[in-house]
Design a protein around this motif. Structure first.
Motif, PDB file in Angstrom:
ATOM      1  N   THR A 148       0.837  -1.197   0.000  1.00 55.28           N
ATOM      2  CA  THR A 148       0.000   0.000   0.000  1.00 55.28           C
ATOM      3  C   THR A 148       0.872   1.247   0.000  1.00 55.28           C
ATOM      4  O   THR A 148       1.757   1.388   0.850  1.00 55.28           O
ATOM      5  N   THR A 152      -2.548   5.495  -1.908  1.00 58.20           N
ATOM      6  CA  THR A 152      -3.647   4.536  -1.836  1.00 58.20           C
ATOM      7  C   THR A 152      -4.277   4.532  -0.448  1.00 58.20           C
ATOM      8  O   THR A 152      -5.512   4.465  -0.308  1.00 58.20           O
ATOM      9  N   ASP A 156      -8.156   5.501   0.132  1.00 59.22           N
ATOM     10  CA  ASP A 156      -9.069   4.537   0.731  1.00 59.22           C
ATOM     11  C   ASP A 156      -9.854   5.167   1.870  1.00 59.22           C
ATOM     12  O   ASP A 156     -11.065   4.952   2.016  1.00 59.22           O
ATOM     13  N   ARG A 157      -9.154   5.954   2.711  1.00 58.75           N
ATOM     14  CA  ARG A 157      -9.834   6.591   3.843  1.00 58.75           C
ATOM     15  C   ARG A 157     -10.826   7.649   3.372  1.00 58.75           C
ATOM     16  O   ARG A 157     -11.920   7.771   3.924  1.00 58.75           O
ATOM     17  N   LYS A 159     -12.362   7.795   0.387  1.00 55.15           N
ATOM     18  CA  LYS A 159     -13.495   7.112  -0.238  1.00 55.15           C
ATOM     19  C   LYS A 159     -14.404   6.496   0.825  1.00 55.15           C
ATOM     20  O   LYS A 159     -15.639   6.558   0.716  1.00 55.15           O
ATOM     21  N   GLY A 160     -13.789   5.873   1.842  1.00 57.66           N
ATOM     22  CA  GLY A 160     -14.579   5.262   2.894  1.00 57.66           C
ATOM     23  C   GLY A 160     -15.419   6.274   3.647  1.00 57.66           C
ATOM     24  O   GLY A 160     -16.589   6.023   3.959  1.00 57.66           O
ATOM     25  N   PHE A 213     -12.683   0.586  -4.956  1.00 58.83           N
ATOM     26  CA  PHE A 213     -11.454   0.361  -4.205  1.00 58.83           C
ATOM     27  C   PHE A 213     -10.481  -0.563  -4.935  1.00 58.83           C
ATOM     28  O   PHE A 213      -9.285  -0.509  -4.692  1.00 58.83           O
ATOM     29  N   ASN A 214     -10.999  -1.419  -5.807  1.00 58.42           N
ATOM     30  CA  ASN A 214     -10.143  -2.349  -6.538  1.00 58.42           C
ATOM     31  C   ASN A 214     -10.606  -2.482  -7.981  1.00 58.42           C
ATOM     32  O   ASN A 214     -11.777  -2.245  -8.290  1.00 58.42           O
ATOM     33  N   ARG A 250      -2.327  -3.515  -2.585  1.00 63.86           N
ATOM     34  CA  ARG A 250      -2.274  -3.225  -1.158  1.00 63.86           C
ATOM     35  C   ARG A 250      -1.464  -4.234  -0.362  1.00 63.86           C
ATOM     36  O   ARG A 250      -0.916  -3.901   0.677  1.00 63.86           O
TER      37      ARG A 250
END
Length: 432
Positions: A148, A152, A156-157, A159-160, A213-214, A250
């Motif tokens: 990661t 990234t 990720d945080r 987007k979450g 996310f992927n 990741r």
């Protein structure tokens, strides 16, 4: 009764901490000095020693994290943190023009509740962030798992957080509204809202949320896809939902999973899995995942979850009508969102027990999927199904430095899959 709620919540936190400490201690003492005989040929030189060091490092890390996080949460609740956070939320809601201090006002209670949950989410993220950073960029990095990047990690945080706001915010608002509008049937209305949301996410999540996310690429043509198509055709399973996921972005860990319902189902194979396993082993892993789908494990689990949640919402409805629940945590009035959090803290022991039941059911499903793969794969393809699946499981365990034989208490409390040695012996027994 007022102090009983608080006492139960604090006892649950303390009990959970000591129980988890016992699990880590038992795991530490159960680590073998040499590889199990079933894995004599599975570890590369030095890899078993690396597994021991990695497991010990994770256990020590868990001890430190447990002391700090459990201690912080215990003190936060004992010192009236829940009530203070709710007071701040009510004050902010009032300053925004809503009747934040009047829990009987639905609009004010919704705004107050959303702000309250945001405050708790920010505090929780601040408490957990240092441990997440250390886990990702120090511990996992040290043992060669982390891939990661900081970019990234941050994306990720972000987007979450955005998804939580866009999806969780309306859900909480609807649940709060249900408890204001539905009277004595509020628990049923709240359960219906939460259940509809869960089913929608399970249906749309694989095609709409996971790709955020992927990356998921359809499995390309070749020997592997040909074998998969031949096997799936024999099982009357549609293979259009088989994808390769860029898990290597990741981590170097390998895995596979099946998710979704109906036409939205998705079987995902990590790209790292494709790199580490032979074709027959990959097909065996996919056959295991097909077993979950064919045997109806996902809808069965969803149905049981909905039934269980109905019972929990019924208890929630009773708890939210008790003023002592709020008073015990220092909450003024009877705001629904604060009641949800307080109820969750009080019912934590029951949630722990339900988690144990869920894990037991999951392990049963995993054994059934193993048996399904071993039973059907040999008939569809000219390969030793049991040996192929066992070989894949061995590589996944050793490559991921997973514990092949954890102590029973760890399995019962936390493991959704049977231990590796149990699965290998079961496959051999079926072959015999």
């Amino acid at each position: 009764m007022e102090h009983v709620y608080l006492a139960v919540a604090l006892a649950a936190i303390a009990g959970g901490f000591f129980l988890e400490s016992m699990v880590r201690r038992a795991t530490m003492h159960s680590l073998p000095a040499v590889p199990p005989k079933e894995l004599d040929d599975s570890y590369a030189p030095g890899e078993f020693s690396r597994f021991i060091h990695y497991t010990r490092a994770r256990l020590h890390f868990g001890n430190v994290q447990g002391v700090i996080t459990s201690g912080a949460i215990f003190l936060f609740i004992a010192l009236g943190g829940i009530g203070l956070a709710d007071f701040w939320a009510a004050s902010i809601a009032t300053s925004l023009g809503f009747d934040g201090f009047n829990a009987a006002s639905m609009s004010g209670d919704i705004v107050r509740g959303l702000i309250f949950l945001v405050i708790l989410a920010v505090l929780s993220a601040a408490l957990g962030l240092p441990f997440t950073l250390y886990d990702t960029f120090v511990l996992e990095e040290r043992y060669g798992f982390n891939r990661t990047t900081w970019k990234t990690f941050l994306l990720d945080r972000i987007k979450g957080a955005i998804l939580t706001a866009l999806l969780g915010g309306p859900l909480i608002a609807l649940v709060i509204a249900a408890f204001h509008l539905a009277g004595s049937w509020a628990w049923l209305a709240g359960w219906a809202v939460a259940s509809a949301f869960s089913l929608l996410m399970l249906w749309l999540g694989p095609s709409l949320l996971l790709p955020l996310f992927n990356k998921f690429e359809p499995l390309e043509e070749g020997e592997l896809r040909s074998d998969i198509e031949k096997y799936c055709s024999a099982q009357n399973v549609d293979v259009t939902g088989v994808f390769v996921m860029d898990g290597s972005r990741r981590s170097s860990r390998s895995n596979a999973f099946v998710t979704g319902l109906g036409s939205k189902k998705r079987i995902a194979l990590f790209d790292t899995l494709m790199e580490s396993l032979q074709t027959n082993e990959i097909v065996a892993v996919l056959a295991h995942e097909v077993g979950h789908y064919t045997l109806g494990h996902i809808p069965r689990t969803v149905a049981l979850s909905l039934i269980r949640n109905a019972a929990l919402f019924f208890l929630l409805g009773l708890a939210l009508a008790d003023p002592d629940l709020y008073a015990s945590f220092g909450v003024t009035g009877m705001p629904v969102a604060a009641g949800l959090v307080c109820f969750g803290l009080v019912i934590a022991p029951l949630s722990y027990v339900l988690g144990v039941v869920d894990n037991a059911l999951s392990r049963k499903h995993e054994r059934q999927a193993d048996a399904y793969a071993a039973r059907t794969l040999g008939k569809a393809l000219n390969i030793d199904a049991g040996a192929s699946l066992a070989g894949a499981l061995k590589k996944l365990t050793t490559d991921n430095l997973a514990n092949p034989s954890p102590p029973r208490i760890a399995v019962v409390l936390h493991h959704s899959h049977p231990p590796l040695l149990e699965r290998i012996r079961s496959l051999r027994s079926q072959a015999a």
